[in-house]
Design an enzyme around this catalytic site. Sequence first.
Site, short mmCIF file in Angstrom:
data_model
loop_
_atom_site.label_atom_id
_atom_site.label_comp_id
_atom_site.label_asym_id
_atom_site.label_seq_id
_atom_site.Cartn_x
_atom_site.Cartn_y
_atom_site.Cartn_z
N LYS A 201 -2.42 17.29 18.67
CA LYS A 201 -3.87 17.18 18.59
C LYS A 201 -4.57 17.21 19.94
O LYS A 201 -4.07 16.67 20.91
CB LYS A 201 -4.23 15.84 17.93
N ARG B 103 18.20 3.32 29.39
CA ARG B 103 17.28 2.52 30.23
C ARG B 103 18.06 1.55 31.13
O ARG B 103 17.63 1.28 32.26
CB ARG B 103 16.30 1.75 29.34
N GLY C 154 3.83 6.41 27.76
CA GLY C 154 2.41 6.10 27.98
C GLY C 154 2.02 6.06 29.45
O GLY C 154 0.95 6.54 29.83
N GLY D 28 6.92 11.21 25.25
CA GLY D 28 7.93 11.05 24.20
C GLY D 28 8.50 12.33 23.63
O GLY D 28 9.68 12.65 23.81
#
Length: 396
Positions: free
Chosen positions: A197, A36, A377, A354
């Site tokens: 999911k 990062r 996200g 991720g």
Amino acid sequence: MGWKTLDDMDLNGKRVLVRVDINVPVADGKVTDDTRIQRITPTVRDILAAGGRPILLAHFGRPGGERKAELSLQQLVPALEAAFDCPVMFAADCVGAGAAAAAEALKEGEVLLLENTRFHAAETKNDADLAAGMAALGDIYCNDAFSAAHRAHASTEALARLLPACAGRLMQAELQALEAALAKPERPVTAVVGGAKVSTKLDLLSNLIEKVDHLVIGGGMANTFLLAQGHAIGSSLAEASLTDTASEILTKAKAAGCEIILPSDLVVARKFEANAPHEVLPADACPDDAMILDAGPASVTRIAEVFANSKTLIWNGPLGAFEMEPFDAATNAAALKAAELTRAGTLISVAGGGDTVAALNASGAAADFSYISTAGGAFLEWMEGKTLPGVAALEQ
Ligand code: AMP
């Protein structure tokens, strides 16, 4: 693209408040992965080269509005100095007299790092007073933290409205890649959505069926779709309560002209563990005592064909239980095909989220993708078609 970049700003002699994501892993006071930090380095260097004085704003961990010594950004100073190759000063707060004095004293060729913005509870409340306190320290605001842009916080949203604002190099690269992949893509465009999911990716699926020509569904979530189509899935991971939702998605996709590609063959095993004995079966033949852990070779051939006929690919989520060999096979083979087409110049490939980054790194395909977003996200919310407050604030 309604936002400005560093090239649109006159940076010479200006104090530039740069919101960055340097939420890096640290062990025993040492940075263990500086990815990062490396990714924000071009922004810092470009500001310095233009005669600007970068003042870094960042969060670190989740201090919950309290000062916590172990979450002080001061421990990152050596890693930042090594990456930027210049002196990095530190101020023990991100607002107030001490920060103002440090900003005032900052010399050309130096960088100032301000303390963890989340030491103030007001940060996550997008508080106007905290943003005004930060704005008082600089002349220009530059947001280079795409990964924090899905949150309306004082340092990502309110502050952007108080100063002339622009995107940093990393933010610019992320936004350009995402716009090329989904906002104005070259068609045909294919999306791959995999992972565990359906429930966590409903918004994503609903947005994508309206926007893409082909949608490959894989991983555990494909099992819910197979169940909805009346296939037995044995003891596979699935959400039986979502079969109606899955059927609805299939119907809506058809109406929208989006072809959904589900596995036509399966790799099944009796145990959820690496190298468990396994067999390849047609999609309608999963035995009662077996579980589906990957897509089979015929499915991979079909996916490769779809990729070959596409101009743009956007990918989130693995096609199988990729952490365990050999159930990483479909993910790896599809990823390598996408990499090959990208190298050949016929496909623009963008991936993120991720587990996706981990899966594509493991396959060895990541380096050849056009763009891999590490934004988690924020990447997902963008793919879901949501407005990111940190980006919207730059577009004012
Ligand atoms: P997600 O975080 O939703 O992208 O899901 C990623 C996770 O889904 C990984 O840990 C995979 O191992 C898991 N996964 C993918 N396919 C399957 C499958 N068929 N059965 C169980 N888990 C799976």
